[in-house]
Write a protein that holds these residues in place. Sequence first.
Motif, PDB file in Angstrom:
ATOM      1  N   ILE A  90     -43.794 -19.544  11.602  1.00 62.07           N
ATOM      2  CA  ILE A  90     -43.623 -18.174  11.136  1.00 62.07           C
ATOM      3  C   ILE A  90     -42.701 -17.484  12.130  1.00 62.07           C
ATOM      4  O   ILE A  90     -42.974 -17.469  13.339  1.00 62.07           O
ATOM      5  CB  ILE A  90     -44.965 -17.430  11.057  1.00 62.07           C
ATOM      6  CG1 ILE A  90     -45.913 -18.149  10.104  1.00 62.07           C
ATOM      7  CG2 ILE A  90     -44.752 -15.985  10.610  1.00 62.07           C
ATOM      8  CD1 ILE A  90     -47.342 -17.654  10.187  1.00 62.07           C
ATOM      9  N   TYR A  91     -41.606 -16.931  11.643  1.00 66.16           N
ATOM     10  CA  TYR A  91     -40.667 -16.207  12.491  1.00 66.16           C
ATOM     11  C   TYR A  91     -40.828 -14.712  12.265  1.00 66.16           C
ATOM     12  O   TYR A  91     -40.870 -14.258  11.116  1.00 66.16           O
ATOM     13  CB  TYR A  91     -39.225 -16.616  12.190  1.00 66.16           C
ATOM     14  CG  TYR A  91     -38.876 -18.013  12.631  1.00 66.16           C
ATOM     15  CD1 TYR A  91     -38.326 -18.252  13.878  1.00 66.16           C
ATOM     16  CD2 TYR A  91     -39.107 -19.106  11.790  1.00 66.16           C
ATOM     17  CE1 TYR A  91     -38.007 -19.537  14.284  1.00 66.16           C
ATOM     18  CE2 TYR A  91     -38.795 -20.398  12.192  1.00 66.16           C
ATOM     19  CZ  TYR A  91     -38.242 -20.600  13.433  1.00 66.16           C
ATOM     20  OH  TYR A  91     -37.925 -21.875  13.842  1.00 66.16           O
ATOM     21  N   LEU A  92     -40.902 -13.966  13.342  1.00 66.63           N
ATOM     22  CA  LEU A  92     -40.935 -12.507  13.267  1.00 66.63           C
ATOM     23  C   LEU A  92     -39.675 -11.980  13.938  1.00 66.63           C
ATOM     24  O   LEU A  92     -39.525 -12.047  15.157  1.00 66.63           O
ATOM     25  CB  LEU A  92     -42.184 -11.954  13.961  1.00 66.63           C
ATOM     26  CG  LEU A  92     -42.277 -10.427  14.146  1.00 66.63           C
ATOM     27  CD1 LEU A  92     -42.069  -9.693  12.821  1.00 66.63           C
ATOM     28  CD2 LEU A  92     -43.613 -10.047  14.772  1.00 66.63           C
ATOM     29  N   ILE A  93     -38.736 -11.484  13.137  1.00 65.03           N
ATOM     30  CA  ILE A  93     -37.490 -10.917  13.649  1.00 65.03           C
ATOM     31  C   ILE A  93     -37.668  -9.407  13.699  1.00 65.03           C
ATOM     32  O   ILE A  93     -37.899  -8.763  12.674  1.00 65.03           O
ATOM     33  CB  ILE A  93     -36.303 -11.288  12.759  1.00 65.03           C
ATOM     34  CG1 ILE A  93     -36.154 -12.816  12.707  1.00 65.03           C
ATOM     35  CG2 ILE A  93     -35.013 -10.668  13.284  1.00 65.03           C
ATOM     36  CD1 ILE A  93     -35.057 -13.306  11.764  1.00 65.03           C
ATOM     37  N   PHE A  94     -37.580  -8.834  14.911  1.00 65.33           N
ATOM     38  CA  PHE A  94     -37.886  -7.415  15.091  1.00 65.33           C
ATOM     39  C   PHE A  94     -36.758  -6.693  15.810  1.00 65.33           C
ATOM     40  O   PHE A  94     -35.933  -7.303  16.501  1.00 65.33           O
ATOM     41  CB  PHE A  94     -39.204  -7.249  15.859  1.00 65.33           C
ATOM     42  CG  PHE A  94     -39.180  -7.821  17.250  1.00 65.33           C
ATOM     43  CD1 PHE A  94     -38.952  -6.988  18.345  1.00 65.33           C
ATOM     44  CD2 PHE A  94     -39.390  -9.177  17.478  1.00 65.33           C
ATOM     45  CE1 PHE A  94     -38.928  -7.503  19.630  1.00 65.33           C
ATOM     46  CE2 PHE A  94     -39.374  -9.699  18.760  1.00 65.33           C
ATOM     47  CZ  PHE A  94     -39.143  -8.864  19.846  1.00 65.33           C
TER      48      PHE A  94
END
Length: 211
Positions: free
Chosen positions: A184-188
């Motif tokens: 799971i990638y979280l791009i913030f």
Amino acid sequence: DVKFPEEYQNEQLKGKDAQFKLISEMMHNVYNQMAILTLLDEIGTDKAMLEKIFSTIRLPDIRFNETQVGELSLVMSMGKGQNSVSVSRNFDFVANEPEDKTVILDMDDPFDRRKSVEYMGWIWDVEYEQLCRDNIRQVPITGPRCYDHKARLLLAGFPEEKILCVMDEMEAMEHVLLEGVEKIYLIFDCTTLDLANRMKAKLLGIMEGKK
């Protein structure tokens, strides 16, 4: 597509071969590293010193970090909202990773979160087309401009049934697809680190409960 399976890049220093550990496989970081190596070589820095320095450097955790929970991995990757090049480079890196994945987008800055008046034209220069990969199983989009991002993603050709739009970031974490993916990638956004960390903490709790 560029891959560095052994995590090393070869560089010639004044006619001599040398090996340096890659700080990051993200292409802009590879370019940055090569530029620094070239400069230090030009001013006469000793090759052994360069190898020693680059063997210890790594990206700060606030920019990129990975947490493993059972067989599932959560990756935090900092982008720069309103900067189409930065976000596009993030998309390029994530899209080219081979695993089945969920990619969470949380890119609205604090000013947009208060008044929702920021200019959104920048998203049309972002390469959302990079995300049109079969191994991207879901793209949850959060924040006050989530529907703007959704419209751009749809025009890139991404399937609507794989898009989740939830304005409330913490609520969105309850609907993130965990089954059938390895990462799971979280791009913030770089200005919302505190919020991203709270999202991470909630999602890790959900992941722990499903182990």
